[in-house]
Enzyme design. Structure first.
Site, short mmCIF file in Angstrom:
data_model
loop_
_atom_site.label_atom_id
_atom_site.label_comp_id
_atom_site.label_asym_id
_atom_site.label_seq_id
_atom_site.Cartn_x
_atom_site.Cartn_y
_atom_site.Cartn_z
N HIS A 94 1.97 28.18 118.83
CA HIS A 94 2.44 26.82 119.07
C HIS A 94 2.82 26.16 117.75
O HIS A 94 1.98 26.01 116.87
CB HIS A 94 1.35 25.98 119.74
CG HIS A 94 1.22 26.26 121.20
ND1 HIS A 94 0.49 25.46 122.05
CD2 HIS A 94 1.73 27.24 121.97
CE1 HIS A 94 0.57 25.94 123.28
NE2 HIS A 94 1.31 27.03 123.25
N PRO A 141 -14.53 18.05 121.39
CA PRO A 141 -13.44 19.05 121.47
C PRO A 141 -12.04 18.51 121.16
O PRO A 141 -11.11 19.29 121.00
CB PRO A 141 -13.52 19.56 122.91
CG PRO A 141 -14.32 18.56 123.65
CD PRO A 141 -15.19 17.84 122.68
N LYS A 172 -11.60 21.88 117.23
CA LYS A 172 -12.15 22.33 115.94
C LYS A 172 -13.43 23.15 116.04
O LYS A 172 -13.81 23.81 115.06
CB LYS A 172 -12.42 21.10 115.06
CG LYS A 172 -11.17 20.41 114.60
CD LYS A 172 -10.38 21.30 113.67
CE LYS A 172 -8.93 20.94 113.65
NZ LYS A 172 -8.04 22.03 113.27
C1 LIG Z 1 -18.86 23.58 127.27
C2 LIG Z 1 -18.19 23.75 125.93
C3 LIG Z 1 -16.82 23.60 125.80
C4 LIG Z 1 -16.20 23.75 124.57
N1 LIG Z 1 -14.85 23.58 124.46
C5 LIG Z 1 -14.27 23.72 123.26
C6 LIG Z 1 -12.89 23.54 123.10
O1 LIG Z 1 -12.17 23.25 124.05
N2 LIG Z 1 -12.34 23.70 121.86
C7 LIG Z 1 -13.12 24.04 120.77
O2 LIG Z 1 -12.60 24.20 119.67
N3 LIG Z 1 -14.43 24.21 120.90
C8 LIG Z 1 -15.00 24.07 122.11
N4 LIG Z 1 -16.33 24.24 122.22
C9 LIG Z 1 -17.06 24.59 121.01
C10 LIG Z 1 -16.99 26.10 120.75
O3 LIG Z 1 -17.07 26.82 121.95
C11 LIG Z 1 -18.15 26.41 119.82
O4 LIG Z 1 -17.92 25.71 118.62
C12 LIG Z 1 -18.34 27.90 119.54
O5 LIG Z 1 -18.78 28.56 120.70
C13 LIG Z 1 -19.36 28.08 118.42
O6 LIG Z 1 -19.73 29.42 118.33
P1 LIG Z 1 -21.20 29.83 117.88
O7 LIG Z 1 -21.21 31.30 117.89
O8 LIG Z 1 -21.55 29.11 116.62
O9 LIG Z 1 -22.16 29.24 119.00
P2 LIG Z 1 -22.29 29.67 120.53
O10 LIG Z 1 -20.98 30.05 121.08
O11 LIG Z 1 -23.05 28.56 121.18
O12 LIG Z 1 -23.19 30.97 120.48
C14 LIG Z 1 -24.58 30.92 120.23
C15 LIG Z 1 -25.25 32.14 120.84
O13 LIG Z 1 -26.64 32.08 120.52
C16 LIG Z 1 -27.39 32.44 121.66
N5 LIG Z 1 -28.71 31.80 121.55
C17 LIG Z 1 -29.05 30.53 121.73
N6 LIG Z 1 -30.35 30.35 121.53
C18 LIG Z 1 -30.86 31.55 121.22
C19 LIG Z 1 -32.16 32.01 120.92
N7 LIG Z 1 -33.20 31.18 120.91
N8 LIG Z 1 -32.32 33.30 120.64
C20 LIG Z 1 -31.26 34.16 120.66
N9 LIG Z 1 -30.02 33.78 120.94
C21 LIG Z 1 -29.81 32.50 121.23
C22 LIG Z 1 -26.58 31.91 122.84
O14 LIG Z 1 -26.88 32.61 124.03
C23 LIG Z 1 -25.15 32.18 122.35
O15 LIG Z 1 -24.68 33.44 122.77
C24 LIG Z 1 -16.97 24.07 123.44
C25 LIG Z 1 -18.35 24.24 123.56
C26 LIG Z 1 -18.97 24.07 124.79
C27 LIG Z 1 -20.47 24.23 124.89
#
Ligand SMILES: Cc1cc2nc3c(=O)[nH]c(=O)nc-3n(C[C@H](O)[C@H](O)[C@H](O)COP(=O)(O)OP(=O)(O)OC[C@H]3O[C@@H](n4cnc5c(N)ncnc54)[C@H](O)[C@@H]3O)c2cc1C
Length: 393
Positions: free
Chosen positions: A76, A296, A300
């Protein structure tokens, strides 16, 4: 007696942050063990982000997992802001020379899992009672249970990639950890529908009824959102009610192209800005949603998580090559960028939503800002350069 394991970096969380870190470290021969309280199918099924900055694409290329992204992602060159149906295009390509790619987080996660499984990565899924300990020692540990059996991993470093509700951030003592938070007084109701997107590019719309976003996952699958009450339930929103409200907020011009249908996913996400400082305590590092949350608006969250992992993987790779500069500066460098991205997400959220506490004055301020953006190339450019992603440092 617990079962004992050893690794260089123990990664808590198999979301995009944890998987990408494991993949990048494996490329230079650094051993990791990845833990998650859920399983692969559950993690892959979480419908979340969908807009990737060029820096995120670069990181996925470096990780060797960008083949499908290049084949199926939609580039895009711009997106639109709309105010009461008046539309203004932010021409990313013309203003910054860069673009963004639409490719779902579900697909990014799947590609990373495929690569880690092909590489025989050691995972522990469906685990409970995860506790990181001995964080200040040079042999930190992660304790957990799986199917009732106790396990202990001893490692050089722990990467806390376990999202906002994980245990890693909570392992940092209260007198060290500082948190900053803003909870927004509304949520986003999102649907997925197998219909072509209303527009080729994203439209972020501000309307007197509230915010709406027309996004997509592919040329045949649309992801649409509307601002809703924080207390709303999915069952409050039939598809018919959603379509009527969504069309109103987009305005007649954009809504003329809207193709409706039965949604196959519908969920409500709360909106929050959150930062935890520092992002390192002893030999525990925080990355991604474990350390910060953005609303969201502006897409970011995933990009910020990937930026942390770019910094953290470099820090660890350099450490094992004998250079501790990046590991010593990780928290400061990451937070410097985190705060700027927080500011952009907060600013765009403030511009585009209806806040219950807003008076007609604030609504006029929003309109004046929108008009300024449409008339000033400098103002459009400031939005564009944040949208395509700020430099890593
Ligand atoms: C509902 C929702 C909608 C979103 N929509 C957008 C969007 O439209 N655009 C955008 O840019 N961002 C969006 N985000 C944000 C984006 O998805 C996150 O920033 C991204 O997933 C971050 O990745 P992460 O790996 O840091 O965390 P996460 O994806 O949260 O991964 C964390 C992992 O740790 C695991 N975990 C948690 N606790 C424990 C524990 N105690 N022990 C072991 N494992 C554990 C979880 O199961 C998970 O698999 C959204 C987030 C949510 C929740």
């Amino acid at each position: 007696m617990p079962q004992r394991h050893k690794t260089q970096v123990c990664i808590i969380g198999a979301g995009p942050s944890g998987l990408l870190l494991s993949q990048l470290l494996a490329k230079t021969g650094i051993h990791t063990i990845v833990l998650d309280r859920k399983d692969r199918a559950y993690i892959e099924g979480r419908v979340r982000a969908g807009v990737l900055e060029q820096g995120t694409v670069d990181a996925l290329e470096q990780a060797g997992v960008a083949e499908r992204l290049h084949a199926e992602g939609l580039t895009h060159d711009g997106f639109e802001l709309a105010f009461d149906g008046v539309r203004h295009r932010i021409d990313l390509k013309a203003l910054t020379g860069s673009a963004v790619v639409v490719y779902g987080q579900t697909e990014v996660t799947k590609d990373l899992f495929d690569a880690r499984f092909a590489d025989n990565q050691q995972f522990f899924f469906n685990i409970d009672d995860v506790v990181p300990t001995e964080l200040k020692s040079d042999q930190p540990q992660v304790h957990f249970t799986q199917d009732g059996a106790q396990h202990v991993i001893t490692c050089d470093y722990i990467a806390g990639c376990d999202g906002f509700r994980g245990v890693s951030r909570a392992a940092i003592p209260n007198d060290v950890l500082k948190t900053f938070e803003r909870v927004y007084p509304f949520g986003w109701l999102g649907i997925l529908v197998d219909q072509p997107p209303v527009s080729h590019e994203l439209i972020y719309a501000n309307h007197a009824h509230g915010f709406a976003l027309a996004s997509m996952r592919s040329e045949t699958r649309s992801r649409y959102y509307i601002q809703c009450e924080a207390t709303d339930c999915v069952s409050d929103w039939s598809d018919d009610r959603f379509w009527e409200e969504f069309a109103t907020r987009l305005g007649p011009d954009a809504a003329a192209n809207l193709q409706t249908g039965a949604s196959f996913e519908k969920s409500i996400a709360p909106l929050r800005s959150f930062v935890a400082e520092p992002m390192r305590y002893g030999n525990l590092f925080l990355a991604g949603d474990a350390a910060h949350i953005v609303p969201p608006t502006g897409a970011k969250g995933l990009n910020l998580a990937v930026a942390d992992i770019r910094l953290l993987s470099r820090a660890l790779i350099e450490h094992y090559a004998g250079n501790d500069h990046y590991i010593d500066t990780y928290s400061e460098t990451a937070l410097n960028r985190v705060w700027k991205v927080e500011r952009f997400s907060w600013q765009l959220s403030t511009l585009m939503h209806q806040f219950p506490e807003n008076s007609p004055f604030e609504r006029r301020m929003q309109r004046a800002e929108f008009d300024y953006i449409t008339e000033s190339e400098a103002a459009s450019k400031a939005i564009a350069e944040n949208y395509i992603g700020l430099p890593l440092e």
